[in-house]
Enzyme design. Structure first.
Site, short mmCIF file in Angstrom:
data_model
loop_
_atom_site.label_atom_id
_atom_site.label_comp_id
_atom_site.label_asym_id
_atom_site.label_seq_id
_atom_site.Cartn_x
_atom_site.Cartn_y
_atom_site.Cartn_z
N GLN A 35 9.72 -0.35 5.33
CA GLN A 35 10.79 -0.32 6.34
C GLN A 35 10.56 0.74 7.41
O GLN A 35 11.19 0.70 8.47
CB GLN A 35 12.15 -0.08 5.65
CG GLN A 35 12.57 -1.21 4.73
CD GLN A 35 12.81 -2.54 5.45
OE1 GLN A 35 13.02 -2.59 6.66
NE2 GLN A 35 12.77 -3.63 4.69
N CYS A 58 16.02 -9.77 -1.25
CA CYS A 58 15.60 -10.08 -2.62
C CYS A 58 16.77 -10.15 -3.58
O CYS A 58 16.66 -10.70 -4.66
CB CYS A 58 14.58 -9.05 -3.10
SG CYS A 58 13.16 -9.05 -2.04
N1 PLP Z 1 9.32 -2.83 -0.10
C1 PLP Z 1 10.41 -2.76 0.67
C2 PLP Z 1 11.05 -1.43 0.90
C3 PLP Z 1 10.93 -3.90 1.26
O1 PLP Z 1 12.03 -3.82 2.01
C4 PLP Z 1 10.31 -5.14 1.01
C5 PLP Z 1 10.87 -6.39 1.56
O2 PLP Z 1 12.07 -6.55 1.64
C6 PLP Z 1 9.16 -5.17 0.21
C7 PLP Z 1 8.70 -3.99 -0.32
C8 PLP Z 1 8.45 -6.45 -0.09
O3 PLP Z 1 7.83 -6.95 1.05
P1 PLP Z 1 7.09 -8.37 1.00
O4 PLP Z 1 8.10 -9.35 0.52
O5 PLP Z 1 6.66 -8.60 2.39
O6 PLP Z 1 5.95 -8.24 0.06
#
Ligand code: PLP
Length: 392
Positions: free
Chosen positions: A177, A322
């Protein structure tokens, strides 16, 4: 549609799109191929690595490309489980994204300790120090995200990196982020860094992993010689080149526009506070990403309000893409706790997160805040506030 879900994902930056198309046309060969035509793919890969590494402040050899932050975080967890001394413990913050929380707990069962956050949703270095002091079996790693995806609270990763260095403990930050919203410089000081391109206008399915300069060699996916034999799989060169272009463009925009973005969010927050004094802004007492406004609505139901916002033309979320569909309490709210938040009763399910983008306007913010106020009033039948008084 007023799009306020940039912490979930962002559209392609025009610079990324141009770089992606260019690379897809001119550098589509497999960089591992031995014939001359593959040279341009190899060169573009090396050049992209150098450009991203320079922005983050690390040697290019430390930077690996992955298919996103989730993949990078899982690879990190598996690596630590393999190389860290038996019984050593990973300290992760209580607000990590599930792809850290779950992957660490899976790779190192029974060997994960949570570092708590304060009432503003920030992991204070003293808390990490106390966690480290309490361990009898040694620390495999400390992992604290750079900025919260749910509330935007900035974490003191610079201090934590030096604290961990002084204790000889590897430090990881998930900068998913942070990157593209705040300057990347200095992230290379952390031993490990992970991030995803699509969060800042790069393509989906592309991410990065910074590995430490020394220590046991990193081994990610196996079965190919790519990434110096450290992470197998044919490189997604067009996406990597596009990620480099997007990051460079964002760095330039941040340098010029950061204060304006912050002011827009500040105005929106004031508008909300004035007209809906019952709203509680999560992390209001801490430094936050300029784009994030996470609001707890006492008595409200976050999912229902997000649905009402959508009908009013505002795309928002309940906290994290998520967990957005599950109706669960946002992790940062649970980590802070109702008492520390100063909210009586059961206010914890009513969170709405507005996360703006680089081109979000004042009018977009006003529309989102007005829709939020209307939806909340409708939901919990709050009396309307006298606007003349509220805007004084
Ligand atoms: N880490 C953080 C802090 C996130 O906000 C997200 C996605 O929402 C992720 C990891 C995972 O990212 P990705 O789905 O692109 O692998």
């Amino acid at each position: 549609m007023h799009y306020f879900d940039f912490n979930a994902t962002a559209p392609l930056h025009p610079a990324a799109r141009a770089a992606w198309l260019e690379a897809s046309d001119s550098a589509w060969h497999n960089p591992s191929s031995l014939f001359a035509a593959a040279t341009s793919a190899r060169e573009l890969l090396a050049e992209s690595r150098e450009r991203v590494a320079e922005l983050l402040g690390c040697a290019p050899e430390r930077l690996l490309f992955t298919s996103g932050a989730t993949a990078a975080n899982n690879a990190l967890a598996r690596h630590l489980a393999r190389v860290a001394p038996a019984e050593s413990v990973a300290i992760i913050s209580a607000i990590e994204h599930p792809c850290i929380d779950v992957s660490f707990r899976t790779a190192m069962p029974g060997r994960v300790v949570e570092a708590a956050v304060d009432q503003h949703g920030v992991v204070q270095p003293e808390v990490v120090t106390a966690c480290l002091d309490s361990l009898t079996t040694g620390a495999a790693c400390v992992s604290v995200m750079a900025a919260s995806n749910e509330a935007g609270t900035l974490q003191p990763w610079q201090n934590l990196a030096s604290l961990c260095r002084s204790r000889g403990v590897p430090f990881h930050t998930d900068a998913s982020q942070w990157l593209g919203k705040l300057p990347a410089a200095g992230l290379g000081e952390c031993d490990w860094v992970t991030a995803s391109a699509h969060k800042f206008g790069g393509p989906k399915g592309c991410g990065l992993l910074i590995t430490p300069a020394g220590g046991p060699p990193f081994r990610g996916d196996r079965g190919g010689p790519q990434e110096g034999g450290r992470h197998a799989g044919t490189e997604n060169i067009a996406a990597i080149a596009a990620m480099a272009a997007a990051l460079e463009a964002r760095e330039r925009e941040i340098a010029i526009r950061h204060a304006d973005w912050l002011a827009l969010r500040g105005e929106a927050e004031q508008r909300l506070r004035a007209q809906l004094p019952e709203a509680h802004v999560v992390g209001a007492g801490a430094e936050r990403l300029w784009n994030t406004l996470a609001v707890l609505l006492p008595g409200g139901d976050g999912k229902k309000i997000v649905g009402q916002l959508a009908r009013a033309g505002v795309a928002a979320s309940t906290g994290s893409a998520c967990s957005g569909g599950s109706g669960s309490i946002p992790r940062i709210v649970a980590a802070i706790g109702a008492e520390a938040l100063g909210l009586p009763g059961d206010p914890l399910r009513g969170m709405v997160r507005l996360s703006s983008g680089w081109d979000t306007t004042r009018a977009d913010w006003a529309a989102a805040i007005d829709a939020l106020i209307a939806a909340t009033r409708e939901k919990i039948a709050l009396p309307a506030v006298d606007l003349r008084r509220a805007t004084d």
